[in-house]
Motif scaffolding. Sequence first.
Motif, short mmCIF file in Angstrom:
data_model
loop_
_atom_site.label_atom_id
_atom_site.label_comp_id
_atom_site.label_asym_id
_atom_site.label_seq_id
_atom_site.Cartn_x
_atom_site.Cartn_y
_atom_site.Cartn_z
N GLN A 135 -6.25 -1.90 -17.20
CA GLN A 135 -5.67 -2.68 -16.18
C GLN A 135 -4.38 -1.94 -15.84
O GLN A 135 -3.91 -2.38 -14.59
CB GLN A 135 -5.55 -4.01 -16.64
N ALA A 136 -3.59 -1.52 -16.56
CA ALA A 136 -2.27 -0.77 -16.04
C ALA A 136 -2.47 0.15 -14.94
O ALA A 136 -1.22 0.43 -14.23
CB ALA A 136 -1.43 -0.34 -17.28
N LEU A 137 -3.58 0.83 -14.86
CA LEU A 137 -4.00 2.04 -14.10
C LEU A 137 -4.34 1.45 -12.62
O LEU A 137 -5.24 0.68 -12.27
CB LEU A 137 -5.07 2.88 -14.71
N THR A 138 -3.07 1.43 -11.78
CA THR A 138 -3.35 0.83 -10.53
C THR A 138 -2.76 1.76 -9.49
O THR A 138 -2.03 2.68 -9.78
CB THR A 138 -2.55 -0.39 -10.09
N PRO A 139 -3.39 1.69 -8.17
CA PRO A 139 -2.85 2.73 -7.18
C PRO A 139 -1.42 2.54 -6.93
O PRO A 139 -0.61 3.48 -6.80
CB PRO A 139 -3.64 2.22 -5.98
N GLU A 153 -3.49 11.98 -5.82
CA GLU A 153 -5.05 12.20 -5.66
C GLU A 153 -5.52 11.31 -6.66
O GLU A 153 -6.54 10.79 -6.12
CB GLU A 153 -5.18 13.68 -6.04
N ARG A 154 -4.92 11.00 -7.70
CA ARG A 154 -5.71 10.14 -8.52
C ARG A 154 -5.50 8.69 -8.09
O ARG A 154 -6.48 7.77 -8.12
CB ARG A 154 -5.02 10.07 -10.13
N ALA A 155 -4.37 8.51 -7.36
CA ALA A 155 -4.24 6.89 -6.57
C ALA A 155 -5.22 7.12 -5.77
O ALA A 155 -5.72 6.03 -5.14
CB ALA A 155 -2.84 6.73 -6.04
N VAL A 156 -5.30 8.21 -4.81
CA VAL A 156 -6.36 7.91 -3.71
C VAL A 156 -7.77 7.68 -4.13
O VAL A 156 -8.44 6.90 -3.68
CB VAL A 156 -6.18 9.55 -2.86
N GLU A 157 -8.36 8.35 -5.40
CA GLU A 157 -9.43 8.27 -5.83
C GLU A 157 -9.74 6.87 -6.57
O GLU A 157 -10.73 6.03 -6.21
CB GLU A 157 -9.87 9.25 -7.06
N LEU A 158 -8.61 6.32 -7.03
CA LEU A 158 -8.78 5.06 -7.67
C LEU A 158 -8.74 3.95 -6.26
O LEU A 158 -9.53 2.96 -6.50
CB LEU A 158 -7.40 4.61 -8.43
N ALA A 159 -8.02 4.32 -5.47
CA ALA A 159 -7.93 3.50 -4.34
C ALA A 159 -9.53 3.23 -3.65
O ALA A 159 -10.06 2.23 -3.31
CB ALA A 159 -6.99 3.65 -3.20
N LEU A 190 -4.64 2.81 0.32
CA LEU A 190 -4.91 4.20 0.64
C LEU A 190 -3.95 4.91 1.54
O LEU A 190 -3.62 6.10 1.25
CB LEU A 190 -6.48 4.07 1.29
N PRO A 191 -3.45 4.30 2.48
CA PRO A 191 -2.54 5.12 3.61
C PRO A 191 -1.29 5.48 2.68
O PRO A 191 -0.91 6.54 2.80
CB PRO A 191 -2.05 4.09 4.47
N ARG A 192 -0.81 4.61 1.99
CA ARG A 192 0.26 5.39 1.19
C ARG A 192 0.14 6.33 0.10
O ARG A 192 0.73 7.21 -0.07
CB ARG A 192 0.76 3.92 0.28
N ALA A 193 -0.98 6.14 -0.34
CA ALA A 193 -1.42 7.13 -1.64
C ALA A 193 -1.52 8.52 -0.67
O ALA A 193 -1.27 9.70 -1.19
CB ALA A 193 -2.53 6.89 -2.28
N LEU A 194 -2.17 8.51 0.44
CA LEU A 194 -2.56 9.51 1.10
C LEU A 194 -1.24 10.43 1.84
O LEU A 194 -1.36 11.56 2.01
CB LEU A 194 -3.37 9.47 2.32
N GLU A 195 -0.41 9.54 2.10
CA GLU A 195 1.06 9.72 2.51
C GLU A 195 1.84 10.69 1.40
O GLU A 195 2.36 12.02 1.72
CB GLU A 195 1.99 8.51 2.88
#
Length: 929
Positions: free
Chosen positions: A547-551, A575-581, A590-595
Amino acid sequence: MQITALPGRDEECGAIRRLLGDLADGGGALVFHGEPGSGRTALLDHAHRHADGCAAIAAAGLAEEAALPYAGLQRLLDPVLDRAGDLPGRQAHLLRRALAGAGCPPEHRLALCLAVLGLLAAAARERPLLCTVDDVDRGDRATAETLAFVARRLRRQRVAVILTTTATPPAGLPTYRLGPLTERESAALLADRLPEPPIPPVAAALAAAARGNPQALVDLAGRLSPAQCRGDEPPPDAPPPDGALGRAYRSRLDELPGDTRRVLLLAALDEDGAPDTLVRAALASGTSIAALAPAELAGLVRVAAHRVTFPHPAARAVVADAAPLAARRAAHRRLAGVLDDPAHRLGRALHLAAAAAGPEPGLATELERAAGHDGGLRASAALERAAELSDDPVCAARRRVGAAAYAWGAGDARRARLLLAGLGPVPPAVAGRADLLRGEMELRGGRTPAAMRALLAAADALAGTDRALALTALARAGEVLCFSGEQYRYADLARRARALARPGDPPATELTSTYLAGVGATLRGDLEQAGPALRRVVVRGGQLTGQALTPAALTWAASAGLLVAVDGAAHRLAERAVELARDTHDLAALPRALELRATAEYWLGRHRAAAESCREGLRVARATGQVNAADVHLGLLAVLAAVRADRETCLRRLREIRDEPAPHRRPRALAQWALAVLDLTAGRHAAAATRLAELARPATGRGQVLVQVMATPYLVEAAAHLPHRPAAAAALAVFDRWASSTASPSRRALSARCHALLAPRGSAEAEERFRDALRLHPADADAFERARTALLFGRELRRARRRRDARDHLHDAWETFTLLGATAWADQATAELRAAGESVAAPDPAAARLLTGQQLRIARLVAEGATNREVAARMFLSTRTVDHHLRNIFHRLGIRSRTQLARALDQDVPVGARSAAGTRVSAGPGSGT
């Protein structure tokens, strides 16, 4: 308003014009097939407007007359019945008898069809005839069959027949299926319908709401307020139920038999659309799924092997809204009764909740638990209904905030705002969660002052009950300050974060508090403290699980990685944030992770990948109403285009950024950076330096300090051409402190290059700094920046009249730019080479196809006879690296020796393309070689 064009229907309009234009030589027919609102009637209107010199008759199929054979034919032919006397007697008798209501025996139907054909031909003797029938499938079947027969036999007649239908079109006729409009076609239709076209994000939102249906788009445009058109208020997210499209579906629904409407209601309420569920529910209601056949013929539903769908959300809404409340509740109970599989837990709970008439705390609890296993808009709907069924106001408020959070994560910001607006007085913990969500929504898609107020209020409210969420609120507030250019206020956030941190905090909580401390230290210039803290955040980000793994946590870790210049790690975290989102359908994140992924790709020299990340981020941001995030992606796209000297794309992206009064917003700073790069490539050095110097005042913490740090190499390059450089020197001092605090050779290479540019021209210091920069640039990353350094060094050497020395570096720059497709920069290198006395040949196509740019340069030097040690010295690499590359070169080219390498390269090089020294140039006059 006069509509002069039909966006998205060019092919169909062309077919109409060709048909009408050829009538003098013979007639024909067209059939337009599409769902309600797809533009069938508009195409018939288009035909009548372009029927110059033609007589015209028209009719439409009426469901009220569907049981009256030839009723539609009577209405269509009435204007030309006076020509029936031109027909043979038997045909005229059959025609008058059928149109008078006496019908036609089956054995005489052929004669009747020929009579209709003859009547139309007689009416077209004086001038061509256009005959149109709208919704031919809705009228009587006899008329439809007769007209289809006639339409197949018009080759020798001056008659054009155009039919429209929502059902299966008649066979043997040219048919056009009217598909949905694209986003661009939808925008064109809106521009034709509205006094002022809406801004692009609003147009995109309306296109998505209309699902490509032209009539839905027209209905939406009719309800659009000026504030919504400007983007000041959210646009409608669904066509109005009382609009033309809704009325069209309602009229079709009213014609259906009772059994069909009952099964259709079950289908409308069962959003999963699984046929097995519908079959069982229909049996439970005393009928079968076969009762849907009339609804399918009417265009209200589509029945496939594995799914039952509606042609448009408006059709589903009309079916559900038209049913009495008691019928809807009964249908929900039947659907709940057949959803006995554990996988359908949430669906069953939602149906039971829809059938409930008052508070049911037990059912509300079940809805909340089931929503936790699902997510998205269904979970949002479940928690909203759970709030309505709750008998405890605190539970109701908490569930309503949860519903808003699910809606925001699913990309429906409007729904999230409406849910939060309905909150009454609530306890501090619930108020804090609501303010945290409000703050994030305002940060991404609203007003940053409002975001800051909400997030600070959330941190205060949550500090005593949920320190992790309070720290999250402070981290979001830090994003607000960085977006708005008020970094000087970050110190207060860092101080508040220190008060909330505790030894032994869980990993996610420790990551957030350490991130706030590290960013705060970075912005106040304490890099000795910032570096270890931010590196610890990067490590923690890579260790998160469960549960600690969040975008959000991953994006903070990626941001930390960029601040300490560990670009590879930052890219992996982003990239991991994008995949998780994506996996969790968290569109809001997603937009912030892609930025952040795009920013890491920029530093890694992967400009094409960065642009693709930004384009995806822009699409998602616009689709979810995150206008601030969209502006950031537009700014980054403009910078990437400017760096590649693509002026047209850069300016187009800049025009799409919203015009906001705030002077220090990040999108504005990115726009100024992009314009400065365009100025620099055009030789407007003073303008470029002024733009970049005004991005921030690092000493005060105002403006976009981090953007200015990224742009410092361009500021220094522009200032190198000016007599006075105080702003560049100050910015370079900040860049130097940052670069030296990192372990990044690429940042130190850029720092060395900047010092070389500011050193006296032709001095030993300048040459030493340039050589340091080339040595520091990583051999396996960011070839673009290394080529830029080589170009600048070569230019420096040429201006110092060391043309022979300059050519080596200019060749390297030219080859890299050419292989990267950076045409404008390759042209600059070409111009410098010509000024140095040489002309450039085309790159080796075979080697360029098989080898990387670095491998190609090594291969050429070895082919000229250089040893590995000499290659290493010339390219500022280690001998071990050259050995490694050479083994890969031999493997890729399928050779085993240096002799074979020289022969292989020599076969591909055009005659005259090598100088005496072996490089791929031909010596020009006065070159000194």
